[in-house]
Design a protein around this motif. Structure first.
Motif, short mmCIF file in Angstrom:
data_model
loop_
_atom_site.label_atom_id
_atom_site.label_comp_id
_atom_site.label_asym_id
_atom_site.label_seq_id
_atom_site.Cartn_x
_atom_site.Cartn_y
_atom_site.Cartn_z
N PHE A 162 19.87 38.25 39.72
CA PHE A 162 19.73 39.52 39.00
C PHE A 162 18.93 40.55 39.80
N SER A 163 18.28 40.12 40.87
CA SER A 163 17.51 41.07 41.68
C SER A 163 18.36 41.71 42.77
N ALA A 164 19.56 41.22 42.99
CA ALA A 164 20.43 41.75 44.03
C ALA A 164 21.16 42.99 43.53
N ALA A 165 21.66 43.77 44.48
CA ALA A 165 22.36 45.00 44.13
C ALA A 165 23.82 44.76 43.79
N ALA A 166 24.35 43.58 44.13
CA ALA A 166 25.77 43.30 43.89
C ALA A 166 26.08 43.27 42.41
N ASP A 167 27.29 43.64 42.08
CA ASP A 167 27.74 43.67 40.69
C ASP A 167 28.04 42.24 40.24
N PRO A 168 27.43 41.76 39.14
CA PRO A 168 27.72 40.41 38.64
C PRO A 168 29.20 40.17 38.38
N CYS A 169 29.96 41.23 38.08
CA CYS A 169 31.39 41.07 37.84
C CYS A 169 32.10 40.50 39.07
N TYR A 170 31.51 40.71 40.26
CA TYR A 170 32.13 40.26 41.50
C TYR A 170 31.33 39.18 42.19
N SER A 171 30.06 39.04 41.86
CA SER A 171 29.22 38.11 42.62
C SER A 171 28.78 36.89 41.83
N PHE A 172 28.84 36.91 40.50
CA PHE A 172 28.38 35.78 39.70
C PHE A 172 29.50 34.77 39.53
N ALA A 173 29.24 33.52 39.87
CA ALA A 173 30.22 32.46 39.64
C ALA A 173 30.52 32.35 38.15
N GLY A 174 31.79 32.17 37.81
CA GLY A 174 32.18 31.95 36.42
C GLY A 174 32.31 33.19 35.58
N VAL A 175 32.07 34.37 36.17
CA VAL A 175 32.13 35.63 35.41
C VAL A 175 33.34 36.44 35.86
N THR A 176 34.17 36.81 34.91
CA THR A 176 35.32 37.67 35.19
C THR A 176 35.23 38.89 34.27
N CYS A 177 35.45 40.06 34.84
CA CYS A 177 35.31 41.30 34.07
C CYS A 177 36.61 42.09 34.06
N SER A 178 36.68 42.98 33.11
CA SER A 178 37.74 43.98 33.04
C SER A 178 37.12 45.26 32.51
N SER A 179 37.25 46.34 33.28
CA SER A 179 36.68 47.64 32.89
C SER A 179 35.20 47.53 32.57
N SER A 180 34.47 46.85 33.43
CA SER A 180 33.01 46.69 33.37
C SER A 180 32.53 45.75 32.28
N ARG A 181 33.46 45.11 31.53
CA ARG A 181 33.05 44.19 30.47
C ARG A 181 33.41 42.76 30.85
N VAL A 182 32.53 41.83 30.51
CA VAL A 182 32.79 40.42 30.77
C VAL A 182 33.86 39.93 29.80
N THR A 183 34.96 39.41 30.35
CA THR A 183 36.06 38.93 29.50
C THR A 183 36.23 37.41 29.57
N ILE A 184 35.80 36.82 30.68
CA ILE A 184 35.87 35.36 30.81
C ILE A 184 34.53 34.85 31.29
N LEU A 185 34.01 33.83 30.62
CA LEU A 185 32.76 33.20 31.03
C LEU A 185 32.99 31.71 31.13
N ALA A 186 32.93 31.18 32.36
CA ALA A 186 33.11 29.76 32.62
C ALA A 186 31.80 29.20 33.15
N LEU A 187 31.12 28.41 32.37
CA LEU A 187 29.79 27.89 32.71
C LEU A 187 29.91 26.51 33.34
N GLY A 188 29.48 26.41 34.59
CA GLY A 188 29.60 25.18 35.35
C GLY A 188 30.72 25.29 36.36
N THR A 189 30.71 24.41 37.33
CA THR A 189 31.71 24.48 38.40
C THR A 189 33.00 23.78 38.02
N GLY A 190 32.92 22.74 37.20
CA GLY A 190 34.10 21.96 36.88
C GLY A 190 34.50 21.00 37.97
#
Length: 411
Positions: free
Chosen positions: A58-86
């Protein structure tokens, strides 16, 4: 141990300002929700697998929509959340599911991979009206399933299998097509009504009681209630023309077997370890069905064995009360390579049209031990260990059965 869920208001403001200044587009409320979700969970340490939350910086400048594992966004909103690597080498996550998940108001898919996450399913998830998929499998979730989830208007897949959930199964009033609640501690009856478009229903390995609902969804293709405490006849299954997989094993279902279930399109018919009686249906033999399995073992089926099931690839009829000679069609099916497995042990069968010492295809497994054949044509090599080490039944049992075939004292 999950980290503390306390988040200082000042710290939250600083985070939001940082993302705003750096031009990141993720919605501020979604960003705050992700932080609370991370605070309630933690990676289980593993030398073999990368930590899931290692990219959640959370301290980095990168957008979580593109840098957080398991997070997928559409139009700046989180639409898919996959917790864990599987990943198979990852032990997953520990902690609890944060109610802050409900602040991701555009969420369409929520996935939790295998781990040791504990605690209840947050009832607040029922506010996420865009949810289409909820998959929270193979963890240690406890408590009741929030009934409001079954009313989510767009939910088509709900998989909560392999947890420690308890209580009744709430009735569903939504568009569910896949419902998997297997391997929990659920009790009570199956709800009397199910969504009309339901295709896949797996309630196996619970503590369910009672009979099947009087009417099941006509679109159903997969049904498993294996290893519960259910009973009753199977009348409600007869109209299910689309059913391809049926597993009612290890219950207390009884009565005669509905003939309508014996059809080539129902390629997996698993009714073992129940209280079914009567005979094997007298129907025309199936055409060969690759991959088909019929298991009627450990019941109280009686009478002559018919040739109806000669097209089945894997057939278990052992541990019943079948008598008479085995129809020649079964031997022909095994010799042709159509039938790969034929278990007939522990019945009262009197003959098999096969010469002693005959050779069967290498892939075939045929067991006819512990029957009433004067000279069993096959040994024990292809039999499972549970068949025992006796080739034939004692003569007195066969004689007693002929005199009183309805007696259970010899089983």
């Amino acid at each position: 141990m999950a980290k503390s869920s306390f988040l200082s208001p000042l710290y939250l403001i600083l985070i939001l300002l940082t993302y705003s200044v750096s031009g990141n587009r993720i919605n501020p409320s979604d960003l705050a929700a992700l932080h609370q979700i991370q605070d309630s969970l933690t990676d289980i340490p593993s030398a073999a697998a990368a930590l899931f939350f290692s990219t959640w910086d959370f301290s980095a400048a990168a957008d979580p929509c593109y840098s957080f594992a398991g997070v997928t966004c559409s139009s700046s909103r989180v639409t898919i959340l996959a917790l864990g690597t599987g990943h198979s080498d990852s032990p997953g996550l520990a902690g609890t599911l944060s109610p802050a998940i409900a602040d991701l108001t555009e969420l369409t898919q929520l996935i939790l991979f295998s781990g040791i996450v504990t605690g209840p399913i947050p009832p607040a998830l029922a506010s996420l009206r865009n949810l289409k998929v909820i998959s929270l499998t193979n963890n240690r979730l406890t408590g009741r399933i929030p009934p409001q989830i079954f009313s989510l208007p767009n939910l088509h897949t709900l998989d909560l299998s392999r947890n420690q959930l308890s209580g009744d199964i709430p009735p569903a009033t939504n568009q569910l097509k896949v419902l998997v609640l297997a391997s929990n501690r659920l009790s009570g009856q199956i709800p009397r009504t199910q969504p009309a478009q339901l295709l896949h229903l797996d309630l196996s390995n619970n503590f369910l009681t009672g009979d099947l609902p009087p009417q099941m969804p006509s679109a159903l293709r997969y049904l498993s209630v294996s290893n519960n405490r259910m009973w009753g006849p199977l009348k409600s299954l007869q109209p299910l023309a689309e059913l391809a997989y049926l597993d009612l094993s290890m219950n207390k279902f009884g009565g005669a077997l509905p003939w309508s279930l014996f059809r080539p399109t129902l390629t997996s018919l698993l009714l073992q370890r129940n209280n079914f009686s009567g005979g094997v249906p007298r129907l025309e033999p199936w055409s060969p069905v690759v991959g088909s399995t019929v298991d009627l073992s450990h019941n109280s089926l009686s009478g002559d064995l018919t040739a109806a099931l000669t097209g089945v690839e894997t057939l278990f009829l052992n541990n019943n009360r079948l008598s008479g000679a085995v129809p020649e069609e079964y031997v022909g099916s095994v010799e042709a390579g159509t039938m790969k497995t034929l278990y007939l042990q522990h019945n009262y069968l009197t003959g098999l049209a096969l010469e002693v010492g005959s050779t069967l295809p290498a892939a075939a497994a045929v067991c006819v031990s512990y029957n009433c054949m004067a000279v069993p044509p096959l040994g024990l090599a292809a039999c499972p260990a549970s068949a025992g080490d006796q080739l034939s039944r004692p003569a007195y049992q066969c004689s007693a059965f002929r005199n009183n075939p309805r007696s259970n004292s010899l089983d």
